[in-house]
Motif scaffolding. Structure first.
Motif, PDB file in Angstrom:
ATOM      1  N   UNK A   6       3.653   0.776   3.216  1.00 10.30           N
ATOM      2  CA  UNK A   6       3.969   0.429   1.843  1.00 10.30           C
ATOM      3  C   UNK A   6       5.289   1.066   1.405  1.00 10.30           C
ATOM      4  N   UNK A   7       5.513   2.308   1.852  1.00  6.95           N
ATOM      5  CA  UNK A   7       6.769   2.983   1.507  1.00  6.95           C
ATOM      6  C   UNK A   7       7.959   2.216   2.074  1.00  6.95           C
ATOM      7  N   UNK A   8       7.820   1.773   3.350  1.00  4.25           N
ATOM      8  CA  UNK A   8       8.899   1.011   3.981  1.00  4.25           C
ATOM      9  C   UNK A   8       9.114  -0.302   3.239  1.00  4.25           C
ATOM     10  N   UNK A   9       8.016  -0.952   2.862  1.00  5.05           N
ATOM     11  CA  UNK A   9       8.120  -2.222   2.128  1.00  5.05           C
ATOM     12  C   UNK A   9       8.858  -2.014   0.810  1.00  5.05           C
ATOM     13  N   UNK A  10       8.519  -0.928   0.117  1.00  2.00           N
ATOM     14  CA  UNK A  10       9.186  -0.624  -1.152  1.00  2.00           C
ATOM     15  C   UNK A  10      10.678  -0.374  -0.936  1.00  2.00           C
ATOM     16  N   UNK A  11      10.986   0.327   0.174  1.00  2.00           N
ATOM     17  CA  UNK A  11      12.378   0.620   0.484  1.00  2.00           C
ATOM     18  C   UNK A  11      13.152  -0.669   0.749  1.00  2.00           C
ATOM     19  N   UNK A  12      12.519  -1.571   1.502  1.00  2.00           N
ATOM     20  CA  UNK A  12      13.171  -2.851   1.812  1.00  2.00           C
ATOM     21  C   UNK A  12      13.396  -3.658   0.539  1.00  2.00           C
ATOM     22  N   UNK A  13      12.376  -3.682  -0.317  1.00  2.00           N
ATOM     23  CA  UNK A  13      12.501  -4.423  -1.581  1.00  2.00           C
ATOM     24  C   UNK A  13      13.658  -3.857  -2.418  1.00  2.00           C
ATOM     25  N   UNK A  14      13.717  -2.531  -2.513  1.00  2.00           N
ATOM     26  CA  UNK A  14      14.790  -1.902  -3.302  1.00  2.00           C
ATOM     27  C   UNK A  14      16.171  -2.192  -2.709  1.00  2.00           C
ATOM     28  N   UNK A  15      16.245  -2.165  -1.358  1.00  2.00           N
ATOM     29  CA  UNK A  15      17.518  -2.431  -0.696  1.00  2.00           C
ATOM     30  C   UNK A  15      17.980  -3.865  -0.969  1.00  2.00           C
ATOM     31  N   UNK A  16      17.032  -4.799  -0.876  1.00  2.00           N
ATOM     32  CA  UNK A  16      17.376  -6.194  -1.122  1.00  2.00           C
ATOM     33  C   UNK A  16      17.772  -6.418  -2.588  1.00  2.00           C
ATOM     34  N   UNK A  17      17.078  -5.752  -3.491  1.00  2.00           N
ATOM     35  CA  UNK A  17      17.418  -5.883  -4.910  1.00  2.00           C
ATOM     36  C   UNK A  17      18.823  -5.356  -5.189  1.00  2.00           C
TER      37      UNK A  17
END
Length: 422
Positions: free
Chosen positions: A338-349
């Motif tokens: 979940x942490x990695x997913x959040x990181x990816x989402x933030x990076x894409x945003x």
């Protein structure tokens, strides 16, 4: 956000303290709301039974543990220093492991008892109703229910009875091929007989007769279970109808004698009769053992069965602990994912925001009449500079500190082969 557990249970506190910290079911949502809205916890579930009161919380930081304990004391009007004597706390993985052990019956007064899982599920449902569960506890408890189910299905933790009442019924199940076709005569109307009656009912026994010195007490229990109620004086008439006789009274003298059983078995045409005497002093004369087709067991016989079953449950508990270890590892991986997913989402945003900013600049330039080739060059240059700014800074800092490991990781992340000739 960290997960914490604050609790009091049968191992750490006497019943007088457990009574004080118990939560009334009708006040549970109010209590949860108080705990969450006071910002002590972000999410909360409270499990409150006769043997434990535990608060499972997701908090902003671990300093909140003391605040949660203080809230528990304030809510129940207990001095903080007194409460701390009996309280225990768990954090992070220890908290995860604890709730999984509780739900699986490994932390219960009776090892492997099945009721606790239903109580934990009920606590979860109440917290859901009060809107006090978020993603952290939702994920934890769903994983917990899955692990507890595996413990029940993949181990023998709940197969061997470890209570007198359950052992008595299990004995009947061993002797009669189909207990559902049997008639059970229960003598007494105390707590043990009540538990026996409920176990028999759950196992589908065809007919239950409750005999007691006081008819009103027998009728109270019988009405709850759709059974029949009789006086002790009528035992002689009903005994021949009984396949299973389980007795637990406070009588100082035997209620059933050898002669009564002999007459009953004769009227039964020597169909087998099981008699289980779980009273002390005994309700059934020991000489009944000598009657053909009558099988008498005492409380000592049941205790030996229970001791064997406790050992069997302890062996099953070791297998269950291994399943819980797997559950904790799986939950930890879920959190990391979940942490990695959040990181990816933030990076894409972040990349999307940069793109939009540069695109708006390009559109304004086109509207002002600039040449499209010039605008495209500016757009490409602007995008490149913005996107490589943070990685370039990171590389410079790692280089200035001669941090080769950081440089290697950065090269892998950026897809740069350092060995390739440029």
């Amino acid at each position: 956000m960290p997960l914490i557990t604050v609790g009091v249970n049968h191992k750490t506190a006497p019943i007088a303290i457990r009574e004080q910290v118990a939560f009334a079911p009708e006040k549970m949502i109010e209590a949860l709301s108080s705990l969450v809205t006071d910002q002590r916890a972000q999410e909360a579930i409270i499990v409150s039974t006769c043997n434990r009161t535990e608060l499972y919380c997701s908090v902003e930081d671990l300093h909140k543990i003391d605040q949660v304990i203080a809230w528990l004391g304030q809510y129940h009007g207990i001095e903080l220093e007194e409460l701390k004597q009996y309280c225990y706390t768990h954090i992070a993985d220890d908290s995860v492991r604890h709730i999984m052990r509780v739900a699986s019956g490994l932390d219960s007064l009776i090892l492997g008892e099945p009721q606790i899982l239903g109580q934990v599920k009920s606590a979860y449902a109440v917290s859901q109703e009060g809107d006090c569960i978020g993603p952290e506890l939702e994920s934890l408890f769903q994983r917990t229910f899955s692990v507890a189910k595996r413990v029940r299905t993949d181990t023998a933790i709940g197969e061997n009875p470890v209570s007198i009442a359950f052992a008595a019924v299990s004995l009947a199940q061993r002797i009669f091929a189909d207990i559902r076709r049997s008639t059970a005569l229960l003598i007494g109307a105390g707590q043990t007989i009540e538990l026996v009656a409920r176990h028999l009912k759950e196992n589908g026994v065809k007919r239950i007769i409750v005999a007691n010195r006081t008819l009103a007490r027998a009728q109270t229990l019988a009405s709850e279970l759709k059974a029949e109620a009789i006086m002790l004086g009528d035992l002689g008439d009903y005994l021949p109808q009984a396949d299973i006789v389980i007795s637990s009274t406070a009588s100082q003298l035997p209620i059933i004698g050898k002669g009564m059983v002999e007459r009953a078995t004769a009227r039964r045409r020597h169909s087998p009769m099981l008699l289980v005497d779980i009273a002390v002093p005994r309700d059934i004369e020991p000489e009944v053992e000598d009657v053909s087709d009558a099988y008498l067991y005492t409380v000592d016989d049941l205790h030996s069965v229970i001791e064997e079953n406790v050992r069997a449950r302890q062996e099953a508990a070791r297998a269950a602990e291994a399943l819980i270890d797997e559950g904790v590892d799986a939950y930890r991986k879920t959190l990391e994912s979940r942490k990695v997913s959040d990181l990816i989402v933030n990076y894409r945003q972040s990349a999307e925001s940069i793109k939009q900013t540069e695109l708006e600049k390009a559109l304004k330039s086109l509207q002002s009449g600039q040449a499209s080739e010039q605008v495209l060059n500016k757009l490409a240059h602007g995008l490149m500079n913005k996107l490589i700014h943070a990685p370039t800074q990171y590389l410079r800092e790692a280089g200035s500190e001669a941090d080769q490991e950081a440089l290697t990781i950065a090269a892998n992340v950026l897809g740069i082969n350092e060995d390739k000739d440029n």
